[in-house]
Design a protein around this motif. Structure first.
Motif, mmCIF file in Angstrom:
data_model
loop_
_atom_site.group_PDB
_atom_site.id
_atom_site.type_symbol
_atom_site.label_atom_id
_atom_site.label_comp_id
_atom_site.label_asym_id
_atom_site.label_seq_id
_atom_site.Cartn_x
_atom_site.Cartn_y
_atom_site.Cartn_z
ATOM 1 N N GLU A 238 0.846 -1.203 0.000
ATOM 2 C CA GLU A 238 0.000 0.000 0.000
ATOM 3 C C GLU A 238 0.874 1.243 0.000
ATOM 4 N N GLN A 239 0.465 2.224 -0.805
ATOM 5 C CA GLN A 239 1.187 3.489 -0.887
ATOM 6 C C GLN A 239 0.194 4.642 -0.787
ATOM 7 N N GLN A 240 0.515 5.622 0.086
ATOM 8 C CA GLN A 240 -0.313 6.818 0.222
ATOM 9 C C GLN A 240 0.548 8.064 0.019
ATOM 10 N N TYR A 241 -0.079 9.103 -0.527
ATOM 11 C CA TYR A 241 0.594 10.387 -0.700
ATOM 12 C C TYR A 241 -0.333 11.490 -0.217
ATOM 13 N N PHE A 242 0.209 12.435 0.576
ATOM 14 C CA PHE A 242 -0.565 13.517 1.183
ATOM 15 C C PHE A 242 -0.050 14.843 0.627
ATOM 16 N N THR A 243 -0.896 15.568 -0.075
ATOM 17 C CA THR A 243 -0.419 16.770 -0.768
ATOM 18 C C THR A 243 -0.047 17.897 0.182
ATOM 19 N N ASN A 244 -0.775 18.054 1.292
ATOM 20 C CA ASN A 244 -0.528 19.195 2.171
ATOM 21 C C ASN A 244 0.863 19.126 2.794
ATOM 22 N N THR A 245 1.232 17.963 3.289
ATOM 23 C CA THR A 245 2.520 17.794 3.958
ATOM 24 C C THR A 245 3.564 17.163 3.041
ATOM 25 N N GLN A 246 3.184 16.944 1.773
ATOM 26 C CA GLN A 246 4.035 16.196 0.853
ATOM 27 C C GLN A 246 4.512 14.903 1.514
ATOM 28 N N GLY A 247 3.566 14.303 2.256
ATOM 29 C CA GLY A 247 3.873 13.122 3.043
ATOM 30 C C GLY A 247 3.664 11.839 2.266
ATOM 31 N N THR A 248 4.343 10.797 2.698
ATOM 32 C CA THR A 248 4.196 9.478 2.104
ATOM 33 C C THR A 248 4.044 8.448 3.213
ATOM 34 N N ALA A 249 3.298 7.393 2.921
ATOM 35 C CA ALA A 249 3.153 6.267 3.841
ATOM 36 C C ALA A 249 3.200 4.991 3.010
ATOM 37 N N THR A 250 4.176 4.151 3.310
ATOM 38 C CA THR A 250 4.375 2.904 2.569
ATOM 39 C C THR A 250 4.193 1.728 3.514
ATOM 40 N N THR A 251 3.360 0.770 3.109
ATOM 41 C CA THR A 251 3.071 -0.395 3.946
ATOM 42 C C THR A 251 3.282 -1.666 3.146
ATOM 43 N N PHE A 252 3.953 -2.635 3.764
ATOM 44 C CA PHE A 252 4.126 -3.952 3.154
ATOM 45 C C PHE A 252 3.750 -5.012 4.175
ATOM 46 N N GLY A 253 2.992 -6.031 3.735
ATOM 47 C CA GLY A 253 2.598 -7.086 4.649
ATOM 48 C C GLY A 253 2.480 -8.431 3.965
ATOM 49 N N PHE A 254 2.660 -9.471 4.760
ATOM 50 C CA PHE A 254 2.481 -10.841 4.264
ATOM 51 C C PHE A 254 1.892 -11.670 5.393
ATOM 52 N N LYS A 255 0.895 -12.499 5.068
ATOM 53 C CA LYS A 255 0.329 -13.401 6.064
ATOM 54 C C LYS A 255 -0.104 -14.694 5.385
ATOM 55 N N ALA A 256 -0.072 -15.771 6.178
ATOM 56 C CA ALA A 256 -0.416 -17.090 5.643
ATOM 57 C C ALA A 256 -0.920 -17.969 6.776
ATOM 58 N N SER A 257 -1.797 -18.893 6.428
ATOM 59 C CA SER A 257 -2.316 -19.890 7.366
ATOM 60 C C SER A 257 -2.243 -21.257 6.700
ATOM 61 N N PRO A 258 -1.058 -21.865 6.652
ATOM 62 C CA PRO A 258 -0.919 -23.133 5.948
ATOM 63 C C PRO A 258 -1.561 -24.307 6.661
ATOM 64 N N SER A 259 -1.756 -24.203 7.988
ATOM 65 C CA SER A 259 -2.313 -25.309 8.768
ATOM 66 C C SER A 259 -2.917 -24.713 10.028
ATOM 67 N N ASN A 260 -2.839 -25.460 11.130
ATOM 68 C CA ASN A 260 -3.293 -24.892 12.399
ATOM 69 C C ASN A 260 -2.407 -23.745 12.844
ATOM 70 N N PHE A 261 -1.187 -23.699 12.326
ATOM 71 C CA PHE A 261 -0.302 -22.565 12.574
ATOM 72 C C PHE A 261 -0.584 -21.462 11.553
ATOM 73 N N LYS A 262 -0.437 -20.210 11.996
ATOM 74 C CA LYS A 262 -0.661 -19.066 11.110
ATOM 75 C C LYS A 262 0.279 -17.951 11.545
ATOM 76 N N PHE A 263 0.660 -17.102 10.603
ATOM 77 C CA PHE A 263 1.595 -16.040 10.941
ATOM 78 C C PHE A 263 1.366 -14.844 10.031
ATOM 79 N N LEU A 264 1.898 -13.691 10.461
ATOM 80 C CA LEU A 264 1.838 -12.474 9.643
ATOM 81 C C LEU A 264 2.972 -11.547 10.029
#
Length: 733
Positions: A238-264
């Protein structure tokens, strides 16, 4: 922490690998199979979805009684109670189409009911819905909810306000544990990033029965992001850009539930320059840089469920002051704060035939520094907090449910800087409680009782009679609290909730021990070691009407607080700073929130919502400070789709009017009224085999010049942010 891991390993070793399974089909009233229905097992948070034939299967149903919830957009939420009396069961479900909000499960209350079955009225919102309202930060989004506001210092620092109460009177929970980050300070924000947070729940009113001290004004409960559905994996960018503050926010994520175990895992990097007011000027040193990382690993089977989470948040933010020489663009200037926050949590559930045990263990480390210049650390505080919360859900007896529990914290504050706001201290909390829930037909009666004890022990520091001298104290604070709530349907479409609850707050370290200049307030503050508990009782009345195309609600409250703690001037001056003492008096807060939601037939794609909220707060005949002005919030929203390439589209127009605040405190000034227009447009775009979400928000679209009554920059004559356009793009792979 070692004991936490040992306990987790012990609980794992107790687990049997025998499984209870349930499966079936989900259809509509025309027996058409529904694909993508979200199915949630409340007990151990297992999630799955129906396949393209409407089929689902759950292979790790907990022992005992289970609530399984079926959610599908455009259909009424349905919950089914299932008892694991045999290894394999079949449950086919039929959903009824209905155009109204999904009935969410409320996690912040003890019994985790869906809202329609809950005695307390709890505000619930997903983080995605807050982003659609153009929230720049997490606290910005909270302030859009009825009865919630924020005390803000520019764009980087925000403190939540619930019905006029804030600071240590509002308890914040994340990952199932209480957040402790020196929240007594006016310039200390939440220390939380929206990345990796699924939704938020707000309890408005005393919740000491559930959470002990500091929940006198209410609770803000952040639910962490859910794991992926069984046998699925999701990658998010995910990428966001804010014009007033010329701000940026970058998000990266991964999650999986292959079995009874799950992680993110999820990471976020946010950077904002100084914000710009409508006349084009930038407010120097309102810039900030935030780094956030979250990780989780979970396990669930029929005997137990475990969820271990970790969150690291680093905030580097400027403190706006006069005569700062501007340089650079994004890096905060001096004076500034550097805050590191580590949070570890372990949630553990054990299932028995007719009961269960749930335990939450937490550890947080808040390292807060204030720097006046390079290598000049004026303030450095390290706060370590270990917490526990144990609950035993007793066997259900007919329509009766009961819970007994205990909670506590062990907290150590240590100073390392040249200046001290509060002394080195140790705080220990212990609480025990019992509560019961009785439901029949459309009626629910809930009651509870709780006892708490807090011990505050501080060390002596400095020279008697000089600034920075702190006399050691050893204080005990105890309190009994109770709550009683009743919910019923007076008519099929009208729900009534009545709640009476007491709450308490022990004085914080700043109120008990301060002796020096608080730079954030430009005051010489002197603590009062003789302060007593704040003790309150609040009456709440909630009415709701729901039909297929029209809804309305009305909430009224009266809150009486004995021994309300506030700061008052003495008339003396030390080193050019006015001297203030902490004193106590009784206070009263009362007000309401009312609103409607209308989506006319046959134009079910069109939604109109409107709400009004007000708070009046008095003590000894005068107004309390930092009370939000009355607000009238309106939203016109259209939902649409275009061809096969644009799905779940929305366009919203927000028209929000804030009234004059003439009921200002003794050291405040009145605030003029203002009218803001915001706009949002977005949806899901399908291009070949790639799907992505795209949205555009325009906040303060008319570039209105205004100042919020709760802005800490108001006294400096600094206005709030001008027009801000936010562009968001996210991919789920």
């Amino acid at each position: 922490m070692k004991s936490f891991f040992n306990m987790a390993l012990l609980l794992f070793s107790m687990a049997s690998f025998s499984q209870y399974k349930i499966s079936g089909y989900v259809t509509d009233t025309n027996n058409q199979k529904l694909q993508g229905v979200a199915i949630h097992v409340e007990e151990n948070n297992i999630e799955t979805t129906t396949d393209d034939s409407g089929y689902y299967e759950i292979n790790a149903l907990p022992k005992g009684q289970n609530k399984i919830i079926f959610n599908y957009i455009g259909f009424e939420t349905k919950s089914e109670m299932v008892y694991t009396d045999k290894a394999i069961q079949v449950l086919n479900v039929q959903l009824v189409e209905k155009e109204q909000h999904l009935d969410e499960v409320i996690v912040s209350t003890l019994y985790n009911k869906i809202q329609s079955q809950n005695v307390m009225k709890v505000e619930h919102a997903s983080v995605n819905s807050l982003k659609q309202k153009g929230a720049t930060t997490l606290i910005d989004g909270l302030a859009t909810l009825p009865g919630v506001a924020q005390i803000a210092t520019g764009n980087s620092i925000g403190k939540p306000v619930i019905r006029g109460l804030s600071g240590n009177r509002v308890l914040v929970y994340s990952q199932g544990i209480r957040m402790e980050n020196q929240q007594f300070g006016e310039e200390h924000g939440l220390g939380l990033n929206a990345s990796g947070i699924e939704s938020v729940e707000v309890i408005k009113g005393p919740a000491s029965l559930l959470y002990g001290s500091d929940a006198i004004g209410g609770v803000i409960y952040f639910n962490p992001e859910k794991y992926a559905s069984l046998h699925e994996k999701v990658t998010l960018l995910e990428q966001q850009y804010f014009t007033n503050t010329q701000g940026t926010a970058t998000t990266f994520g991964f999650k999986a539930s292959p079995s009874n175990f799950k992680f993110l895992v999820k990471g976020n990097y946010t950077s904002h320059a100084d914000y710009k007011v409508p006349n084009g000027d930038r407010i120097i040193n309102t810039r900030f840089i935030e780094k956030d990382f979250k990780a989780g690993i979970g396990f669930a089977n029929s005997k137990l469920a475990t969820d271990f989470r970790y969150n690291y948040n680093n905030l580097n933010l400027g403190l706006p002051e006069e005569d700062i020489e501007n340089s650079g663009f994004r890096n905060p200037l001096f004076p500034k704060q550097e805050v590191d926050n580590h949070v570890l949590s372990l949630n553990q559930k054990l299932y028995f035939k007719n009961s269960k045990i749930e335990a939450d263990f937490g550890y947080s480390l808040n390292n807060r520094k204030e720097l006046e210049a390079l290598n000049e650390i004026a303030l450095s505080m390290k706060l370590q907090t270990a917490s526990y919360n144990l609950k035993y859900y007793m066997p259900k007896m007919g329509k009766w449910e009961a819970i007994i529990g205990t909670q506590g914290i062990h907290q150590i504050n240590t100073n390392f800087g040249e200046e001290l706001l509060i002394p080195n201290a140790e705080v220990n909390d212990f609480g025990v409680y019992a509560t019961t829930n009785f439901a029949w037909k459309t009626n629910v009666l809930q009651a509870g009782l709780r006892f708490d004890n807090r011990n505050v022990n501080t060390t002596t520091h400095g020279i008697v009679g000089e600034e920075g001298y702190f006399e050691g104290i050893n204080k005990q604070f105890t309190s009994f609290n109770a709550s009683l709530g009743y919910k019923t349907n007076v008519l099929e479409s009208i729900t009534t909730r009545i709640n009476i609850a007491s709450g308490f707050r022990a004085p914080n370290l700043s109120e008990l021990t301060s002796n020096g200049v608080h730079e954030g307030s430009n005051r010489y503050e002197i603590g009062n070691a003789t302060l007593k508990n704040e003790q309150n009782i609040q009456f709440d009345l909630n009415l709701e009407y729901k039909s297929e195309h029209f809804e309305w609600f009305a909430n009224g409250f009266y809150n009486h607080i004995n021994n309300y703690i506030y700061i008052a001037p003495t008339g003396a001056v030390i080193d050019g700073n006015n001297v203030y003492n902490y004193v106590q008096n009784n206070a009263q807060l009362y007000g309401s929130e009312v609103g409607i939601h209308f989506h006319p037939h046959p134009y079910d794609w069109l939604h109109f919502t409107s709400s009004f909220e007000n708070v009046i707060a008095k003590q000894d005949g005068s107004n309390l400070p930092l009370i939000p002005a009355n607000q009238w919030k309106n939203n016109i929203k259209a939902e649409f789709e275009y061809g096969n390439w644009f799905k779940e589209g929305f366009a919203s127009m927000f028209l929000n009017y804030t009234f004059k605040q003439n009921n200002f405190g003794e050291f405040e000034t009145k605030t003029n009224d203002y009218f803001l227009v915001n706009f949002a447009l977005g949806g899901k775009v399908a291009y070949r085999k790639t799907n992505f979400n795209l949205s555009v928000n325009a906040n303060n679209m008319l570039n209105k010049t205004y100042v919020n009554h709760l802005s800490r920059l108001k006294a400096e004559g600094i206005n709030n942010m001008g027009r801000n356009i936010i562009l968001s793009l996210s991919f789920a792979l």
